[in-house]
Design a protein around this motif. Structure first.
Motif, PDB file in Angstrom:
ATOM      1  N   ARG A 104       0.831  -1.200   0.000  1.00 51.45           N
ATOM      2  CA  ARG A 104       0.000   0.000   0.000  1.00 51.45           C
ATOM      3  C   ARG A 104       0.866   1.251   0.000  1.00 51.45           C
ATOM      4  O   ARG A 104       1.922   1.285   0.622  1.00 51.45           O
ATOM      5  CB  ARG A 104      -0.939   0.015   1.218  1.00 51.45           C
ATOM      6  N   TRP A 105       0.358   2.248  -0.715  1.00 54.52           N
ATOM      7  CA  TRP A 105       1.024   3.541  -0.770  1.00 54.52           C
ATOM      8  C   TRP A 105       0.081   4.620  -0.251  1.00 54.52           C
ATOM      9  O   TRP A 105      -1.125   4.570  -0.483  1.00 54.52           O
ATOM     10  CB  TRP A 105       1.394   3.928  -2.207  1.00 54.52           C
ATOM     11  N   LYS A 106       0.661   5.601   0.407  1.00 56.73           N
ATOM     12  CA  LYS A 106      -0.070   6.837   0.701  1.00 56.73           C
ATOM     13  C   LYS A 106       0.415   7.883  -0.284  1.00 56.73           C
ATOM     14  O   LYS A 106       1.620   8.099  -0.434  1.00 56.73           O
ATOM     15  CB  LYS A 106       0.169   7.303   2.131  1.00 56.73           C
ATOM     16  N   ILE A 107      -0.526   8.519  -0.966  1.00 52.95           N
ATOM     17  CA  ILE A 107      -0.198   9.531  -1.967  1.00 52.95           C
ATOM     18  C   ILE A 107      -0.759  10.864  -1.502  1.00 52.95           C
ATOM     19  O   ILE A 107      -1.961  10.999  -1.267  1.00 52.95           O
ATOM     20  CB  ILE A 107      -0.781   9.167  -3.342  1.00 52.95           C
ATOM     21  N   GLY A 108       0.123  11.837  -1.353  1.00 53.37           N
ATOM     22  CA  GLY A 108      -0.318  13.138  -0.880  1.00 53.37           C
ATOM     23  C   GLY A 108      -0.756  13.076   0.574  1.00 53.37           C
ATOM     24  O   GLY A 108      -0.214  12.314   1.373  1.00 53.37           O
ATOM     25  N   LEU A 109      -1.786  13.836   0.900  1.00 52.41           N
ATOM     26  CA  LEU A 109      -2.207  13.957   2.295  1.00 52.41           C
ATOM     27  C   LEU A 109      -3.161  12.865   2.743  1.00 52.41           C
ATOM     28  O   LEU A 109      -3.172  12.509   3.924  1.00 52.41           O
ATOM     29  CB  LEU A 109      -2.867  15.327   2.521  1.00 52.41           C
ATOM     30  N   ASP A 110      -3.966  12.329   1.824  1.00 53.06           N
ATOM     31  CA  ASP A 110      -5.019  11.451   2.325  1.00 53.06           C
ATOM     32  C   ASP A 110      -5.321  10.216   1.472  1.00 53.06           C
ATOM     33  O   ASP A 110      -5.994   9.311   1.942  1.00 53.06           O
ATOM     34  CB  ASP A 110      -6.338  12.234   2.522  1.00 53.06           C
ATOM     35  N   VAL A 111      -4.854  10.149   0.238  1.00 53.42           N
ATOM     36  CA  VAL A 111      -5.194   9.010  -0.613  1.00 53.42           C
ATOM     37  C   VAL A 111      -4.327   7.803  -0.273  1.00 53.42           C
ATOM     38  O   VAL A 111      -3.110   7.918  -0.116  1.00 53.42           O
ATOM     39  CB  VAL A 111      -5.028   9.361  -2.107  1.00 53.42           C
ATOM     40  N   GLU A 112      -4.966   6.637  -0.143  1.00 49.14           N
ATOM     41  CA  GLU A 112      -4.232   5.386   0.034  1.00 49.14           C
ATOM     42  C   GLU A 112      -4.657   4.419  -1.061  1.00 49.14           C
ATOM     43  O   GLU A 112      -5.842   4.300  -1.374  1.00 49.14           O
ATOM     44  CB  GLU A 112      -4.506   4.766   1.410  1.00 49.14           C
ATOM     45  N   VAL A 113      -3.667   3.746  -1.643  1.00 49.81           N
ATOM     46  CA  VAL A 113      -3.939   2.799  -2.723  1.00 49.81           C
ATOM     47  C   VAL A 113      -3.227   1.487  -2.440  1.00 49.81           C
ATOM     48  O   VAL A 113      -2.263   1.436  -1.677  1.00 49.81           O
ATOM     49  CB  VAL A 113      -3.491   3.357  -4.088  1.00 49.81           C
ATOM     50  N   GLU A 114      -3.715   0.439  -3.063  1.00 49.30           N
ATOM     51  CA  GLU A 114      -3.157  -0.902  -2.894  1.00 49.30           C
ATOM     52  C   GLU A 114      -2.801  -1.489  -4.254  1.00 49.30           C
ATOM     53  O   GLU A 114      -3.594  -1.431  -5.196  1.00 49.30           O
ATOM     54  CB  GLU A 114      -4.170  -1.799  -2.188  1.00 49.30           C
ATOM     55  N   VAL A 115      -1.608  -2.030  -4.363  1.00 47.92           N
ATOM     56  CA  VAL A 115      -1.132  -2.665  -5.595  1.00 47.92           C
ATOM     57  C   VAL A 115      -1.909  -3.961  -5.813  1.00 47.92           C
ATOM     58  O   VAL A 115      -1.953  -4.818  -4.928  1.00 47.92           O
ATOM     59  CB  VAL A 115       0.379  -2.953  -5.487  1.00 47.92           C
ATOM     60  N   THR A 116      -2.519  -4.119  -6.998  1.00 43.59           N
ATOM     61  CA  THR A 116      -3.380  -5.283  -7.204  1.00 43.59           C
ATOM     62  C   THR A 116      -2.874  -6.252  -8.260  1.00 43.59           C
ATOM     63  O   THR A 116      -2.730  -7.447  -7.999  1.00 43.59           O
ATOM     64  CB  THR A 116      -4.812  -4.856  -7.582  1.00 43.59           C
ATOM     65  N   SER A 117      -2.608  -5.779  -9.480  1.00 45.47           N
ATOM     66  CA  SER A 117      -2.300  -6.722 -10.557  1.00 45.47           C
ATOM     67  C   SER A 117      -1.545  -6.033 -11.679  1.00 45.47           C
ATOM     68  O   SER A 117      -1.627  -4.810 -11.852  1.00 45.47           O
ATOM     69  CB  SER A 117      -3.589  -7.347 -11.107  1.00 45.47           C
ATOM     70  N   PRO A 118      -0.810  -6.818 -12.481  1.00 45.17           N
ATOM     71  CA  PRO A 118      -0.104  -6.243 -13.622  1.00 45.17           C
ATOM     72  C   PRO A 118      -1.043  -5.876 -14.755  1.00 45.17           C
ATOM     73  O   PRO A 118      -2.123  -6.435 -14.884  1.00 45.17           O
ATOM     74  CB  PRO A 118       0.856  -7.360 -14.038  1.00 45.17           C
ATOM     75  N   ARG A 119      -0.590  -4.955 -15.566  1.00 43.10           N
ATOM     76  CA  ARG A 119      -1.328  -4.582 -16.774  1.00 43.10           C
ATOM     77  C   ARG A 119      -1.004  -5.596 -17.869  1.00 43.10           C
ATOM     78  O   ARG A 119       0.157  -5.908 -18.120  1.00 43.10           O
ATOM     79  CB  ARG A 119      -0.896  -3.178 -17.208  1.00 43.10           C
ATOM     80  N   THR A 120      -2.011  -6.099 -18.529  1.00 39.21           N
ATOM     81  CA  THR A 120      -1.820  -6.997 -19.662  1.00 39.21           C
ATOM     82  C   THR A 120      -1.993  -6.194 -20.948  1.00 39.21           C
ATOM     83  O   THR A 120      -3.061  -5.631 -21.179  1.00 39.21           O
ATOM     84  CB  THR A 120      -2.831  -8.156 -19.623  1.00 39.21           C
ATOM     85  N   PRO A 121      -0.956  -6.109 -21.785  1.00 32.05           N
ATOM     86  CA  PRO A 121      -1.067  -5.302 -23.009  1.00 32.05           C
ATOM     87  C   PRO A 121      -2.085  -5.887 -23.976  1.00 32.05           C
ATOM     88  O   PRO A 121      -2.260  -7.102 -24.051  1.00 32.05           O
ATOM     89  CB  PRO A 121       0.349  -5.341 -23.588  1.00 32.05           C
ATOM     90  N   PRO A 132       4.837  -1.891 -34.420  1.00 28.40           N
ATOM     91  CA  PRO A 132       4.524  -3.274 -34.787  1.00 28.40           C
ATOM     92  C   PRO A 132       4.925  -4.247 -33.691  1.00 28.40           C
ATOM     93  O   PRO A 132       5.942  -4.051 -33.016  1.00 28.40           O
ATOM     94  CB  PRO A 132       5.344  -3.490 -36.065  1.00 28.40           C
ATOM     95  N   HIS A 133       4.105  -5.261 -33.501  1.00 32.28           N
ATOM     96  CA  HIS A 133       4.366  -6.312 -32.519  1.00 32.28           C
ATOM     97  C   HIS A 133       4.507  -5.744 -31.092  1.00 32.28           C
ATOM     98  O   HIS A 133       5.202  -6.318 -30.264  1.00 32.28           O
ATOM     99  CB  HIS A 133       5.631  -7.101 -32.886  1.00 32.28           C
ATOM    100  N   TRP A 134       3.825  -4.629 -30.838  1.00 29.06           N
ATOM    101  CA  TRP A 134       3.999  -3.958 -29.560  1.00 29.06           C
ATOM    102  C   TRP A 134       3.525  -4.807 -28.386  1.00 29.06           C
ATOM    103  O   TRP A 134       4.151  -4.815 -27.326  1.00 29.06           O
ATOM    104  CB  TRP A 134       3.267  -2.622 -29.560  1.00 29.06           C
ATOM    105  N   VAL A 135       2.425  -5.525 -28.547  1.00 27.92           N
ATOM    106  CA  VAL A 135       1.906  -6.332 -27.440  1.00 27.92           C
ATOM    107  C   VAL A 135       2.970  -7.316 -26.964  1.00 27.92           C
ATOM    108  O   VAL A 135       3.255  -7.420 -25.763  1.00 27.92           O
ATOM    109  CB  VAL A 135       0.620  -7.064 -27.847  1.00 27.92           C
ATOM    110  N   ILE A 144       5.666  -3.551 -17.039  1.00 25.62           N
ATOM    111  CA  ILE A 144       4.245  -3.478 -17.350  1.00 25.62           C
ATOM    112  C   ILE A 144       3.441  -2.546 -16.437  1.00 25.62           C
ATOM    113  O   ILE A 144       2.296  -2.265 -16.738  1.00 25.62           O
ATOM    114  CB  ILE A 144       3.613  -4.904 -17.365  1.00 25.62           C
ATOM    115  N   GLY A 145       4.019  -2.070 -15.343  1.00 29.43           N
ATOM    116  CA  GLY A 145       3.263  -1.194 -14.461  1.00 29.43           C
ATOM    117  C   GLY A 145       2.208  -1.949 -13.680  1.00 29.43           C
ATOM    118  O   GLY A 145       2.029  -3.155 -13.850  1.00 29.43           O
ATOM    119  N   PHE A 178       3.860 -11.424 -13.479  1.00 26.22           N
ATOM    120  CA  PHE A 178       3.553 -11.288 -14.903  1.00 26.22           C
ATOM    121  C   PHE A 178       4.524 -12.090 -15.764  1.00 26.22           C
ATOM    122  O   PHE A 178       4.099 -12.783 -16.693  1.00 26.22           O
ATOM    123  CB  PHE A 178       3.611  -9.812 -15.314  1.00 26.22           C
ATOM    124  N   SER A 179       5.810 -11.997 -15.468  1.00 23.76           N
ATOM    125  CA  SER A 179       6.823 -12.539 -16.372  1.00 23.76           C
ATOM    126  C   SER A 179       7.233 -13.973 -16.075  1.00 23.76           C
ATOM    127  O   SER A 179       7.559 -14.729 -16.996  1.00 23.76           O
ATOM    128  CB  SER A 179       8.073 -11.643 -16.348  1.00 23.76           C
TER     129      SER A 179
END
Length: 217
Positions: A104-121, A132-135, A144-145, A178-179
């Motif tokens: 979990r991250w705190k961003i700024g003064l009050d937002v909290e977020v949780e890392v959930t899953s990789p991005r699938t291109p 070409p062939h970017w995926v 992948i973020g 992911f990898s």
């Protein structure tokens, strides 16, 4: 580690026509000035054209690291401004790809977020990048973020600091899952979820089943 921060907050600029099944895409994200309200489903004023594959509470935000963007800028020989990857947050000083699932991250003064899953291109992303062939190329590189779940709502803006406030003990990162996912990774995630240390999104069950079939276990 250098101070982690938000370099840009990006939301949809305009819906673009797209030959995919939905007909339009909201991948055209661009930075916005000033504070932006963060809700459970993402940034105020942002949209997802296809809620089947994008969005929802477990994919409320997509974060991409400047280090990874710099890698691709060098590979492609062009500037890659914030939002080009369809990301809501361009971040620095912290790796989205190397984040531990459930941290979990705190961003700024009050937002909290949780890392959930990789991005699938996807094909829409490939059309957006005009490469070409970017995926395959994006996936093979493994940069992948991560998607984020909003734990605590509030407002964020460029320049906000990011602080890690919780690190799960299982150690499985977004990039590793992911990898190069292993049975040991799967079991570690299952145990962490069963123990209440993290909360896996439902899609992981299908991924676990596919992994077991592929490895014959």
């Amino acid at each position: 580690m250098d101070t982690a921060s938000v370099l840009a907050v990006c939301r949809v600029h305009q819906l673009l026509e797209d030959p995919g099944s939905v007909g339009v895409t909201a991948i055209d994200k661009r930075p916005v000035a000033g504070p932006v309200r963060v809700h459970k489903l993402g940034l105020r004023g942002d949209v997802q054209a296809s809620r089947v594959h994008h969005g929802g509470e477990d994919q409320a935000l997509y974060a991409y690291s400047q280090d990874d963007a710099d890698y691709w800028a060098a590979e492609l020989g062009r500037e890659l401004p914030p939002g080009i990857f369809g990301e809501n947050l361009r971040i620095a000083g912290i790796s989205a790809t190397n984040a531990i699932i459930g941290e979990r991250w705190k961003i700024g003064l009050d937002v909290e977020v949780e890392v959930t899953s990789p991005r699938t291109p996807c094909a829409t992303f490939q059309r957006r990048m005009r490469e070409p062939h970017w995926v395959k190329r994006f996936g093979d590189a493994g940069r992948i973020g991560t998607y984020l779940r909003v734990v605590r709502v509030g407002s964020i803006q460029a320049g906000d600091h990011i602080h890690r406030i919780f690190l799960p003990t299982h150690g499985v990162t977004i990039g590793k899952w992911f990898s190069d996912p292993t049975v040991e990774d799967m079991e570690a995630l299952r145990d962490a979820d069963a123990d209440g240390e993290i909360r896996l999104q439902p899609e992981y069950r299908g991924e676990f089943e596919k992994l077991q079939r592929r490895l014959g276990v």
